[in-house]
Design a protein around this motif. Structure first.
Motif, PDB file in Angstrom:
ATOM      1  N   GLY A  55      22.939 126.366  99.412  1.00 43.92           N
ATOM      2  CA  GLY A  55      23.812 127.511  99.173  1.00 43.92           C
ATOM      3  C   GLY A  55      24.334 128.061 100.482  1.00 43.92           C
ATOM      4  N   ASP A  56      24.752 129.322 100.456  1.00 38.84           N
ATOM      5  CA  ASP A  56      25.323 129.964 101.643  1.00 38.84           C
ATOM      6  C   ASP A  56      24.288 130.794 102.389  1.00 38.84           C
ATOM      7  OD1 ASP A  56      27.765 128.868 100.975  1.00 38.84           O
ATOM      8  OD2 ASP A  56      28.373 130.604  99.781  1.00 38.84           O
ATOM      9  N   VAL A  57      23.031 130.374 102.352  1.00 39.83           N
ATOM     10  CA  VAL A  57      21.990 131.157 103.021  1.00 39.83           C
ATOM     11  C   VAL A  57      22.122 131.071 104.534  1.00 39.83           C
ATOM     12  CG1 VAL A  57      20.328 131.041 101.136  1.00 39.83           C
ATOM     13  CG2 VAL A  57      20.416 129.185 102.804  1.00 39.83           C
ATOM     14  N   SER A  59      24.951 131.394 106.123  1.00 36.50           N
ATOM     15  CA  SER A  59      26.157 132.101 106.561  1.00 36.50           C
ATOM     16  C   SER A  59      25.843 133.207 107.560  1.00 36.50           C
ATOM     17  CB  SER A  59      26.884 132.684 105.347  1.00 36.50           C
ATOM     18  OG  SER A  59      26.042 133.568 104.626  1.00 36.50           O
ATOM     19  N   THR A 121      23.131 142.358 102.781  1.00 39.18           N
ATOM     20  CA  THR A 121      23.712 141.937 101.503  1.00 39.18           C
ATOM     21  C   THR A 121      23.329 140.505 101.142  1.00 39.18           C
ATOM     22  OG1 THR A 121      25.739 141.229 102.640  1.00 39.18           O
ATOM     23  CG2 THR A 121      25.671 143.495 101.791  1.00 39.18           C
ATOM     24  N   MET A 122      22.544 139.863 101.975  1.00 43.99           N
ATOM     25  CA  MET A 122      22.185 138.457 101.754  1.00 43.99           C
ATOM     26  C   MET A 122      21.021 138.297 100.777  1.00 43.99           C
ATOM     27  SD  MET A 122      20.968 135.754 104.680  1.00 43.99           S
ATOM     28  CE  MET A 122      20.377 134.115 104.218  1.00 43.99           C
ATOM     29  N   ASN A 124      20.429 138.895  97.577  1.00 40.14           N
ATOM     30  CA  ASN A 124      20.648 138.287  96.262  1.00 40.14           C
ATOM     31  C   ASN A 124      20.861 136.782  96.368  1.00 40.14           C
ATOM     32  OD1 ASN A 124      20.436 140.789  95.006  1.00 40.14           O
ATOM     33  ND2 ASN A 124      22.637 141.193  95.142  1.00 40.14           N
ATOM     34  N   GLU A 125      21.654 136.347  97.350  1.00 40.32           N
ATOM     35  CA  GLU A 125      21.880 134.914  97.541  1.00 40.32           C
ATOM     36  C   GLU A 125      20.584 134.211  97.915  1.00 40.32           C
ATOM     37  OE1 GLU A 125      24.866 134.550 100.465  1.00 40.32           O
ATOM     38  OE2 GLU A 125      26.439 135.506  99.275  1.00 40.32           O
ATOM     39  N   LEU A 126      19.807 134.851  98.773  1.00 42.18           N
ATOM     40  CA  LEU A 126      18.545 134.256  99.194  1.00 42.18           C
ATOM     41  C   LEU A 126      17.565 134.177  98.027  1.00 42.18           C
ATOM     42  CD1 LEU A 126      16.852 133.179 101.549  1.00 42.18           C
ATOM     43  CD2 LEU A 126      16.132 135.526 102.008  1.00 42.18           C
ATOM     44  N   GLU A 128      18.240 133.886  94.816  1.00 44.92           N
ATOM     45  CA  GLU A 128      18.652 132.814  93.907  1.00 44.92           C
ATOM     46  C   GLU A 128      18.317 131.444  94.491  1.00 44.92           C
ATOM     47  OE1 GLU A 128      22.689 131.168  91.619  1.00 44.92           O
ATOM     48  OE2 GLU A 128      22.791 132.876  93.007  1.00 44.92           O
ATOM     49  N   SER A 129      18.553 131.289  95.803  1.00 44.33           N
ATOM     50  CA  SER A 129      18.245 130.016  96.455  1.00 44.33           C
ATOM     51  C   SER A 129      16.749 129.721  96.412  1.00 44.33           C
ATOM     52  CB  SER A 129      18.733 130.043  97.908  1.00 44.33           C
ATOM     53  OG  SER A 129      18.412 128.852  98.579  1.00 44.33           O
TER      54      SER A 129
END
Length: 364
Positions: A55-57, A59, A121-122, A124-126, A128-129
């Motif tokens: 994912g975009d972790v 970024s 803000t990271m 939620n992405e983290l 899910e990953s």
């Protein structure tokens, strides 16, 4: 009317240039710090890349690394410019560069703020990953003899021991998958065969967990199997035996770990942003003060410096008009009501409106 106008004498201009020269070199160090923080975060994510979905972790660390490198370059150039600004003659060669430099520095400073906010803000992405990655890692825990998956058992075990966690969301996740390889199941055992037949998918499911879920602080030997069967163990109640195995899920443990790191990095990035913003404001004052002293022609006299030459509203309107006119630069001018682009071309009047042509007689 200029915004936050300040009057500068020659002494004040020289002192401002010297202070900004020092601050720009400190900013180079802050750029190295940003680069190091981004690299550290990237390495920490790379360490547990096996239990993270793609994912975009990355970024956020990539953003910090890029901004850190740009900070070193821009502030190194800024230090050279501010050093030369102490001499009006040397400033003349930087006069045309100063305003584009300030614009670029403003964009770069904004990128630092974006990088700092991305650290918060990271989450939620983290999350899910980690959820998807841990789900697959636990699913393939038993595949110790399959290339490409044989390392997952050790990875998950070391993760659960190191972070004192069990499963993805909790220890019950191990109840829903077959985590014992079929090569270690005794197919001659009636109990094993019955358990395989009792499952629709033919999986060997048990209410047990791997050894890495055991809590070494437990006062009794670790109970790995039949965790929910109180009658299978003496003086045991699985609802109260919280010290027997780790209760927290690994997703929550890893999320807390990375959140703490990113929160610290975010605070550091915000402080660096405030510092860079103060340096940018100082450079803007120096640029306008030096430009005005050249316009006045008195290099030893006083000059005004400001943040904006006009008010915020006027500056905003001016910039909006520039943006609006960008698309009109290549348009062909036309007269109202006419669509012919050649309408503006003037015709030459020779003063002869009726020209009588004579035919040339043909040769007989």
């Amino acid at each position: 009317m200029a915004v936050l106008k300040v009057k500068f004498t020659k002494t004040k201009r020289d002192k401002l240039a010297q202070i900004l020269w020092i601050l720009n070199w400190i900013s180079v160090v802050s750029g190295i710090i940003l680069f190091s923080l981004g690299l550290f975060l990237k390495i920490e994510i790379k360490k547990r890349n096996e239990v993270m979905a793609k994912g975009d972790v990355n970024s956020v660390p990539n953003m910090l690394i890029s901004v850190g490198v740009i900070a070193c370059i821009i502030n190194f150039l800024g230090g050279k410019i501010c050093y030369d600004c102490s001499d009006a003659n040397k400033f003349s060669r930087w006069k045309l560069v100063m305003l584009p430099y300030i614009v670029c520095t403003s964009c770069f400073t904004f990128c630092i703020l974006v990088g700092a906010l991305m650290c918060y803000t990271m989450r939620n992405e983290l999350e899910e990953s980690l959820y998807l990655g841990l789900r697959d890692a636990i699913k393939f825990y038993k595949d110790t003899d399959i290339p490409g998956r044989c390392f997952l058992k050790k990875t998950v075990d070391m993760l659960q021991i190191g972070f004192q966690c069990c499963g993805n969301n909790g220890f019950r996740d191990w109840f829903e998958i077959q985590w014992v390889s079929a090569r270690y199941l005794n197919m001659a055992s009636k109990e094993v065969v019955d358990r395989l037949k009792s499952n629709v998918d033919g999986k060997f499911l048990v209410d047990g967990v791997p050894f890495s879920c055991c809590n070494p602080s437990s006062p009794r030997p670790c109970i790995q199997y039949q965790l929910t069967n109180n009658s299978a163990h003496y003086n045991y109640d699985f609802l109260t035996e919280e010290l027997n195995i780790w209760v927290k899920g690994c997703r929550e443990a890893l999320l807390d770990y990375y959140t703490a790191i990113m929160r610290s990095i975010g605070i550091a990035a915000l402080l660096i942003w405030l510092f860079e913003l103060s340096v940018l404001i100082g450079v803007r004052y120096l640029q306008t003060a030096m430009k005005n002293v050249l316009l006045l022609g008195d290099l030893e006299g006083e000059s005004d410096g400001w943040l904006l030459e006009n008010s915020f509203v006027e500056t905003a309107k001016y910039n909006i008009n520039i943006i609006k006119n960008l698309g009109k630069a290549n348009q062909i001018s036309t007269v109202s009501g006419m669509n012919d682009p050649n309408i503006d071309v003037q015709n030459t009047d020779c003063g002869k409106t009726n020209v009588i042509t004579k035919s040339i007689p043909a040769a007989s």
